[in-house]
Design an enzyme around this catalytic site. Structure first.
Site, PDB file in Angstrom:
ATOM      1  N   HIS A   1      -7.197   0.781  -6.692  1.00  0.00           N
ATOM      2  CA  HIS A   1      -7.430  -0.076  -5.514  1.00  0.00           C
ATOM      3  C   HIS A   1      -8.120  -1.370  -5.997  1.00  0.00           C
ATOM      4  O   HIS A   1      -9.284  -1.627  -5.674  1.00  0.00           O
ATOM      5  CB  HIS A   1      -8.300   0.682  -4.506  1.00  0.00           C
ATOM      6  CG  HIS A   1      -8.344   0.075  -3.141  1.00  0.00           C
ATOM      7  ND1 HIS A   1      -7.560  -1.008  -2.765  1.00  0.00           N
ATOM      8  CD2 HIS A   1      -9.101   0.392  -2.034  1.00  0.00           C
ATOM      9  CE1 HIS A   1      -7.831  -1.303  -1.496  1.00  0.00           C
ATOM     10  NE2 HIS A   1      -8.756  -0.495  -1.048  1.00  0.00           N
TER      11      HIS A   1
ATOM     12  N   ARG B   1       0.873  -1.185   0.000  1.00  0.00           N
ATOM     13  CA  ARG B   1       0.000   0.000   0.000  1.00  0.00           C
ATOM     14  C   ARG B   1       0.897   1.219   0.000  1.00  0.00           C
ATOM     15  O   ARG B   1       1.722   1.402   0.908  1.00  0.00           O
ATOM     16  CB  ARG B   1      -0.926   0.009   1.220  1.00  0.00           C
ATOM     17  CG  ARG B   1      -1.668   1.328   1.371  1.00  0.00           C
ATOM     18  CD  ARG B   1      -2.792   1.281   2.374  1.00  0.00           C
ATOM     19  NE  ARG B   1      -3.965   0.618   1.821  1.00  0.00           N
ATOM     20  CZ  ARG B   1      -5.213   0.785   2.257  1.00  0.00           C
ATOM     21  NH1 ARG B   1      -5.454   1.610   3.250  1.00  0.00           N
ATOM     22  NH2 ARG B   1      -6.223   0.136   1.700  1.00  0.00           N
TER      23      ARG B   1
ATOM     24  N   CYS C   1     -16.513   1.706  -0.046  1.00  0.00           N
ATOM     25  CA  CYS C   1     -15.353   0.882   0.317  1.00  0.00           C
ATOM     26  C   CYS C   1     -15.002   1.005   1.789  1.00  0.00           C
ATOM     27  O   CYS C   1     -14.313   0.147   2.332  1.00  0.00           O
ATOM     28  CB  CYS C   1     -14.163   1.246  -0.564  1.00  0.00           C
ATOM     29  SG  CYS C   1     -13.750   3.002  -0.529  1.00  0.00           S
TER      30      CYS C   1
ATOM     31  N   ARG D   1     -13.556  -8.810   1.655  1.00  0.00           N
ATOM     32  CA  ARG D   1     -12.139  -8.538   1.372  1.00  0.00           C
ATOM     33  C   ARG D   1     -11.318  -9.779   1.716  1.00  0.00           C
ATOM     34  O   ARG D   1     -10.411 -10.166   0.981  1.00  0.00           O
ATOM     35  CB  ARG D   1     -11.634  -7.338   2.206  1.00  0.00           C
ATOM     36  CG  ARG D   1     -12.290  -5.996   1.901  1.00  0.00           C
ATOM     37  CD  ARG D   1     -11.908  -5.484   0.528  1.00  0.00           C
ATOM     38  NE  ARG D   1     -10.481  -5.294   0.381  1.00  0.00           N
ATOM     39  CZ  ARG D   1      -9.803  -4.210   0.747  1.00  0.00           C
ATOM     40  NH1 ARG D   1     -10.428  -3.186   1.271  1.00  0.00           N
ATOM     41  NH2 ARG D   1      -8.497  -4.137   0.564  1.00  0.00           N
TER      42      ARG D   1
ATOM     43  N   ASP E   1     -17.199   7.161  -2.096  1.00  0.00           N
ATOM     44  CA  ASP E   1     -15.942   6.996  -1.361  1.00  0.00           C
ATOM     45  C   ASP E   1     -15.701   8.315  -0.628  1.00  0.00           C
ATOM     46  O   ASP E   1     -16.375   9.322  -0.908  1.00  0.00           O
ATOM     47  CB  ASP E   1     -14.807   6.708  -2.377  1.00  0.00           C
ATOM     48  CG  ASP E   1     -13.447   6.483  -1.725  1.00  0.00           C
ATOM     49  OD1 ASP E   1     -13.388   6.268  -0.500  1.00  0.00           O
ATOM     50  OD2 ASP E   1     -12.431   6.519  -2.456  1.00  0.00           O
TER      51      ASP E   1
ATOM     52  N   GLN F   1     -10.157  -3.994  -3.753  1.00  0.00           N
ATOM     53  CA  GLN F   1     -11.491  -3.551  -3.351  1.00  0.00           C
ATOM     54  C   GLN F   1     -12.507  -3.799  -4.466  1.00  0.00           C
ATOM     55  O   GLN F   1     -13.612  -4.280  -4.225  1.00  0.00           O
ATOM     56  CB  GLN F   1     -11.437  -2.052  -3.006  1.00  0.00           C
ATOM     57  CG  GLN F   1     -12.756  -1.495  -2.540  1.00  0.00           C
ATOM     58  CD  GLN F   1     -13.111  -1.922  -1.124  1.00  0.00           C
ATOM     59  OE1 GLN F   1     -12.338  -1.741  -0.208  1.00  0.00           O
ATOM     60  NE2 GLN F   1     -14.294  -2.488  -0.939  1.00  0.00           N
TER      61      GLN F   1
HETATM   62  N1  NVA Z   1      -9.915   6.883  -1.865  1.00  0.00           N
HETATM   63  C1  NVA Z   1      -9.630   6.415  -0.519  1.00  0.00           C
HETATM   64  C2  NVA Z   1      -9.868   4.945  -0.424  1.00  0.00           C
HETATM   65  C3  NVA Z   1      -9.695   4.386   0.965  1.00  0.00           C
HETATM   66  C4  NVA Z   1      -9.906   2.903   1.023  1.00  0.00           C
HETATM   67  C5  NVA Z   1      -8.191   6.753  -0.168  1.00  0.00           C
HETATM   68  O1  NVA Z   1      -7.302   6.573  -1.006  1.00  0.00           O
HETATM   69  O2  NVA Z   1      -7.963   7.228   0.956  1.00  0.00           O
HETATM   70  N1   CP Z   2     -11.434  -0.038   2.047  1.00  0.00           N
HETATM   71  C1   CP Z   2     -10.169  -0.063   2.495  1.00  0.00           C
HETATM   72  O1   CP Z   2      -9.220  -0.313   1.775  1.00  0.00           O
HETATM   73  O2   CP Z   2     -10.078   0.183   3.839  1.00  0.00           O
HETATM   74  P1   CP Z   2      -8.733   0.394   4.670  1.00  0.00           P
HETATM   75  O3   CP Z   2      -8.138   1.710   4.267  1.00  0.00           O
HETATM   76  O4   CP Z   2      -9.180   0.367   6.104  1.00  0.00           O
HETATM   77  O5   CP Z   2      -7.787  -0.732   4.365  1.00  0.00           O
END
Ligand code: NVA
Ligand code: CP
Length: 325
Positions: free
Chosen positions: A129, A102, A281, A309, A241, A132
């Protein structure tokens, strides 16, 4: 080496097997004799951003498949002090059997994949992502496929075809990009509504034009509008989101100002199909991108998404591990 950096790293033809495996792993979870395709393996999880769902579901999932998850906060390893991504990839490949990553820059997961010699899974970048999106699609098939518990994998995937998803709010974020790729891969329609300055970016559209969805480069289709009611008309899923993705905190005030017309209210949700599902998500900010009443609506399936997930990522891990043998 098979990696999962973007949705199209799986061909359409591979989806039935993957979805059927996710369903099987869900059904047999915790049973004696459950398969352990990661037995004897260690998978490193390099995270440069916060996470609840992704971190926990991968750690639990790797463990349940017989493997050892090794969580590495970027700042705890030399990568955080300037060691290159390329060297990190080559060193870690001598120790571990796969990487779950990540990070911010999507180029980082691509470089880890090309310089390392183990499978790499994108656990979220600023650009995409995919874990997801595959999970969300599987969650939809549980609702839409006839006899979802016994149908073939092909029937599960087929149940997505022609369905419409409306994505609201920050339509230039990783989730929006990934859903455009996913919708085209699954044969769904996608309509996005957000402020025009947050329309899918030119860089993303250039990438999209190069993507292969069914064996040949076809580009990808999506509709973008600034009218949220237009986007949700006829939608089978209303999806949103957060408005402020990780790393964009400095823009919070301005983002909230321009995205206000895209809050998923009860009224907006009611303008979709009568049996439309609400999806997010998570994490959600109730009262910001979505109202609490929608999160709590019986057609909100946000916690099924979160649970799945685990099952979908176990299917992805098992598939990549088998391909690496
Ligand atoms: N768009 C959000 C998704 C979190 C799972 C982010 O990148 O923070
Ligand atoms: N939806 C998602 O990826 O959540 P987290 O940021 O908690 O991993």
């Amino acid at each position: 080496m098979k990696h999962f950096l973007k949705e199209t790293d799986f061909a359409r033809s591979e989806l039935p097997k993957l979805f059927a495996l996710a369903r099987e792993l869900k059904r047999t979870r915790g049973q004696r004799g459950a398969p352990k395709p990661l037995a004897g393996q260690t998978w490193a999880m390099i995270f440069s951003k916060s996470s609840t769902r992704t971190r926990v579901s991968f750690e639990v999932g790797i463990h349940e498949l017989g493997g050892n998850p090794l969580f590495l906060n970027k700042n705890d390893i030399q990568l955080g002090r300037g060691e290159t991504v390329e060297d990190t990839a080559r060193v870690l490949s001598r120790f571990v059997h796969g990487l779950v990553v990540r990070t911010f820059d999507h180029g980082e997961v691509e470089r880890l994949a090309s310089f390392g010699s183990v499978p790499v899974i994108n656990a979220l970048t600023d650009f995409l992502h995919p874990c997801q999106i595959f999970t969300d699609a599987f969650t939809m098939t549980e609702r839409w496929a006839k006899n979802a518990q016994t149908a073939t994998g092909a029937k599960l995937v087929e149940s997505l075809r022609g369905r419409k998803i409306a994505f609201l709010g920050d339509t230039a974020c990783n989730m929006a990009n990934s859903w455009i790729l996913g919708a085209n891969l699954f044969g769904m329609k996608i309509s996005l509504a957000g402020p025009k300055e947050f329309a899918p970016s030119a860089a993303f559209q250039a990438q999209l034009a190069k993507e292969k969805f069914s064996g040949k480069a076809t580009g990808g289709d999506f509709q973008f509008t600034t009218d949220p009611y237009e986007a949700v008309r006829g939608a089978d899923v209303v999806y949103t989101d957060v408005w402020v993705s990780m790393g964009k905190e400095e823009e919070t005030k301005e983002r909230i100002r321009v995205m206000l017309p895209y809050v998923v209210t009860g009224k907006l949700f009611a303008a979709a199909k009568q049996d439309a599902l609400f999806m997010h998500c998570l994490p959600a900010h109730a009262g910001e991108e979505v109202m609490q009443e929608v999160l709590e609506n019986p057609r909100s399936i946000i916690f099924d998404q979160a649970e799945n997930r685990l099952h979908m990522q176990k299917a992805i891990l098992a598939t990549l591990a088998a391909a690496a043998r």
